[in-house]
Structure formats: structure tokens, C-alpha cells
Scaffold this motif. Structure first.
Motif, PDB file in Angstrom:
ATOM      1  N   ILE A  12       0.866  -1.177   0.000  1.00  0.00           N
ATOM      2  CA  ILE A  12       0.000   0.000   0.000  1.00  0.00           C
ATOM      3  C   ILE A  12       0.905   1.229   0.000  1.00  0.00           C
ATOM      4  O   ILE A  12       1.905   1.268   0.716  1.00  0.00           O
ATOM      5  CB  ILE A  12      -0.892   0.029   1.258  1.00  0.00           C
ATOM      6  CG1 ILE A  12      -1.708  -1.250   1.383  1.00  0.00           C
ATOM      7  CG2 ILE A  12      -1.759   1.272   1.282  1.00  0.00           C
ATOM      8  CD1 ILE A  12      -2.734  -1.464   0.307  1.00  0.00           C
ATOM      9  N   ALA A  13       0.543   2.222  -0.802  1.00  0.00           N
ATOM     10  CA  ALA A  13       1.325   3.459  -0.862  1.00  0.00           C
ATOM     11  C   ALA A  13       0.370   4.653  -0.907  1.00  0.00           C
ATOM     12  O   ALA A  13      -0.779   4.529  -1.334  1.00  0.00           O
ATOM     13  CB  ALA A  13       2.220   3.465  -2.097  1.00  0.00           C
ATOM     14  N   ALA A  14       0.872   5.788  -0.467  1.00  0.00           N
ATOM     15  CA  ALA A  14       0.064   7.010  -0.511  1.00  0.00           C
ATOM     16  C   ALA A  14      -0.227   7.422  -1.956  1.00  0.00           C
ATOM     17  O   ALA A  14      -1.286   7.965  -2.257  1.00  0.00           O
ATOM     18  CB  ALA A  14       0.772   8.140   0.228  1.00  0.00           C
ATOM     19  N   LYS A  15       0.720   7.145  -2.849  1.00  0.00           N
ATOM     20  CA  LYS A  15       0.543   7.446  -4.271  1.00  0.00           C
ATOM     21  C   LYS A  15       1.481   6.559  -5.071  1.00  0.00           C
ATOM     22  O   LYS A  15       2.346   5.893  -4.510  1.00  0.00           O
ATOM     23  CB  LYS A  15       0.814   8.921  -4.558  1.00  0.00           C
ATOM     24  CG  LYS A  15       2.211   9.374  -4.186  1.00  0.00           C
ATOM     25  CD  LYS A  15       2.389  10.859  -4.463  1.00  0.00           C
ATOM     26  CE  LYS A  15       3.806  11.265  -4.116  1.00  0.00           C
ATOM     27  NZ  LYS A  15       4.091  12.639  -4.486  1.00  0.00           N
ATOM     28  N   THR A  16       1.302   6.565  -6.374  1.00  0.00           N
ATOM     29  CA  THR A  16       2.169   5.768  -7.236  1.00  0.00           C
ATOM     30  C   THR A  16       3.457   6.534  -7.515  1.00  0.00           C
ATOM     31  O   THR A  16       3.548   7.726  -7.248  1.00  0.00           O
ATOM     32  CB  THR A  16       1.473   5.438  -8.570  1.00  0.00           C
ATOM     33  OG1 THR A  16       1.188   6.656  -9.251  1.00  0.00           O
ATOM     34  CG2 THR A  16       0.201   4.651  -8.352  1.00  0.00           C
ATOM     35  N   GLY A  17       4.428   5.854  -8.065  1.00  0.00           N
ATOM     36  CA  GLY A  17       5.688   6.490  -8.416  1.00  0.00           C
ATOM     37  C   GLY A  17       6.822   5.491  -8.397  1.00  0.00           C
ATOM     38  O   GLY A  17       6.637   4.304  -8.100  1.00  0.00           O
ATOM     39  N   ILE A  18       8.009   5.965  -8.694  1.00  0.00           N
ATOM     40  CA  ILE A  18       9.178   5.099  -8.764  1.00  0.00           C
ATOM     41  C   ILE A  18       9.476   4.477  -7.410  1.00  0.00           C
ATOM     42  O   ILE A  18       9.714   3.269  -7.303  1.00  0.00           O
ATOM     43  CB  ILE A  18      10.402   5.889  -9.300  1.00  0.00           C
ATOM     44  CG1 ILE A  18      10.163   6.294 -10.758  1.00  0.00           C
ATOM     45  CG2 ILE A  18      11.674   5.061  -9.170  1.00  0.00           C
ATOM     46  CD1 ILE A  18      11.153   7.288 -11.307  1.00  0.00           C
ATOM     47  N   VAL A  19       9.462   5.268  -6.356  1.00  0.00           N
ATOM     48  CA  VAL A  19       9.807   4.751  -5.021  1.00  0.00           C
ATOM     49  C   VAL A  19       8.816   3.676  -4.566  1.00  0.00           C
ATOM     50  O   VAL A  19       9.245   2.588  -4.153  1.00  0.00           O
ATOM     51  CB  VAL A  19       9.939   5.904  -3.996  1.00  0.00           C
ATOM     52  CG1 VAL A  19      10.101   5.356  -2.591  1.00  0.00           C
ATOM     53  CG2 VAL A  19      11.112   6.802  -4.366  1.00  0.00           C
ATOM     54  N   PRO A  20       7.495   3.910  -4.634  1.00  0.00           N
ATOM     55  CA  PRO A  20       6.576   2.840  -4.233  1.00  0.00           C
ATOM     56  C   PRO A  20       6.718   1.574  -5.093  1.00  0.00           C
ATOM     57  O   PRO A  20       6.608   0.461  -4.585  1.00  0.00           O
ATOM     58  CB  PRO A  20       5.189   3.461  -4.396  1.00  0.00           C
ATOM     59  CG  PRO A  20       5.408   4.924  -4.326  1.00  0.00           C
ATOM     60  CD  PRO A  20       6.767   5.154  -4.911  1.00  0.00           C
ATOM     61  N   PHE A  21       6.981   1.755  -6.396  1.00  0.00           N
ATOM     62  CA  PHE A  21       7.169   0.587  -7.254  1.00  0.00           C
ATOM     63  C   PHE A  21       8.414  -0.182  -6.836  1.00  0.00           C
ATOM     64  O   PHE A  21       8.393  -1.408  -6.733  1.00  0.00           O
ATOM     65  CB  PHE A  21       7.251   0.984  -8.732  1.00  0.00           C
ATOM     66  CG  PHE A  21       7.447  -0.203  -9.639  1.00  0.00           C
ATOM     67  CD1 PHE A  21       6.393  -1.071  -9.885  1.00  0.00           C
ATOM     68  CD2 PHE A  21       8.675  -0.467 -10.215  1.00  0.00           C
ATOM     69  CE1 PHE A  21       6.569  -2.187 -10.696  1.00  0.00           C
ATOM     70  CE2 PHE A  21       8.855  -1.570 -11.023  1.00  0.00           C
ATOM     71  CZ  PHE A  21       7.800  -2.435 -11.278  1.00  0.00           C
TER      72      PHE A  21
END
Length: 193
Positions: free
Chosen positions: A57-66
Motif C-alpha cells: 500500500i502506498a500514498a501514491k504511485t511512483g518510482i519509489v513505491p514501485f
């Protein structure tokens, strides 16, 4: 082989009045008024050979969450000791282009990022899993807050992994030929009528 993507903008909507489940002779009732409780993203990795779902689960998508998702998968067996782990992804902004391939190879030398053709994300099996999540977890949306939504997603993931099997996802040239013959026959019947 891992099929991965993110399901973004999942809303924690709290209904003004509790929903009523369906009963004998009665459809379910879902209140149309709601209060917004924010959004989150579910980052999903689906092992197409084992039918196993791993997510974060992440606050938003992006390189770091991926890359957090990649780390979670690549530090778990059998992927941690695998000679090569192929990651099939679409061309989303968190994992598109040669820079994402290079980033993946640098962080995880045994991982290979494979991009699907543009406009062919439907070929990515994680999209089937996301469809199941949409129907069984998200709809109808009625969550007290983001924590409740995240909790339901992660509990579903655990339950899914208890009984899931890989998708039997084949469509051969013989299947295509048979389908075209059925369509052709139906078209001929329509012309003759």
C-alpha cells in the motif's frame, strides 16, 4: 514471472448510512451520499506460475513505491534465490522506458523488466487480479478511512493466496479459427434471415 502494476486513486468513501445486504426478494441497498476519506494506491505483483499475489500500500504511485514492491518480492523466496525473475509491466510512469530497465538491473541484478507494447496493458495478468479486487474488495466502496481500505486490501490478498491458482490463460490459433467460424456462421444466418 511476475506481472506487476499499480491500482491508483483508490478512494476511501464513507457512506452516510450503512449499506443493506441483499435478502430474499430484495436487492442490496447502497447509500449514494458519502464523505471522502482520501485515496491510496495498491502496488501489486502477481506470480503467473504460482497464482500468488504480493502487494504493498502506498500514498501514491511512483518510482519509489514501485521499487518498494520490487524489494518486497525480490527479498522473498523463491525470488530471492532465483537465477532470473522476469517482471512484466505496462508503460506506466513509475516503470517506463530504458531508465526503469537500468534502475531495476542495478538494484536487482537477477530481475529483468519487460515492457508490454503500448496500449496492450490488458495482456498483463495483474489486470485480471485488479478486476477481481475491484469487484470483491472495492465495490461498493464503504470505508471508515484509508486504514480500513488498506486493511481490507491486505486481508483480501492473504485470502486470495490461500485458494488462488494460476489463470488458465490460453487462446490458440485453433481457438481463433473456431471463433471466426462461429462468427461467420452467425453472420450468414443474419444475412439469410
Amino acid at each position: 514471472m511476475i506481472s506487476a502494476d499499480e491500482k491508483s486513486q483508490l478512494q476511501a468513501l464513507r457512506r452516510r448510512h450503512p449499506s443493506r445486504p441483499a435478502g430474499p426478494g430484495q436487492i442490496s441497498q447502497v447509500e449514494f451520499e458519502y464523505k471522502r476519506g482520501g485515496t491510496l494506491a495498491y502496488m501489486g505483483a502477481y506470480d503467473v506460475h504460482r497464482g500468488r499475489l504480493i502487494g504493498t500500500i502506498a500514498a501514491k504511485t511512483g518510482i519509489v513505491p514501485f521499487m518498494d514492491l520490487v524489494e518486497k518480492v525480490m527479498t522473498t523466496e523463491p525470488y530471492a534465490s532465483a537465477r532470473t525473475v522476469y517482471w512484466v509491466v505496462d508503460n506506466g510512469s513509475s516503470h517506463n522506458g530504458q531508465r526503469s530497465v537500468d534502475r531495476m538491473a542495478q538494484a536487482w541484478p537477477t530481475a529483468r523488466l519487460v515492457h508490454l507494447p503500448i496500449h496492450a496493458s490488458w495482456l498483463n495478468q495483474i489486470e485480471i487480479v485488479f478486476s477481481i479486487i475491484q469487484r470483491k474488495v472495492i465495490k461498493p466502496a464503504d470505508f471508515a478511512d484509508l486504514n480500513a481500505l488498506a486493511d481490507r486490501l491486505l486481508r483480501f490478498q492473504d485470502r486470495y493466496n490461500e485458494s488462488a491458482t494460476p489463470f488458465d490463460w490460453r487462446f490458440t490459433t485453433a481457438d481463433l479459427t473456431a471463433m471466426l467460424e462461429r462468427v461467420g456462421a452467425a453472420a450468414q444466418e443474419g444475412v439469410a434471415a
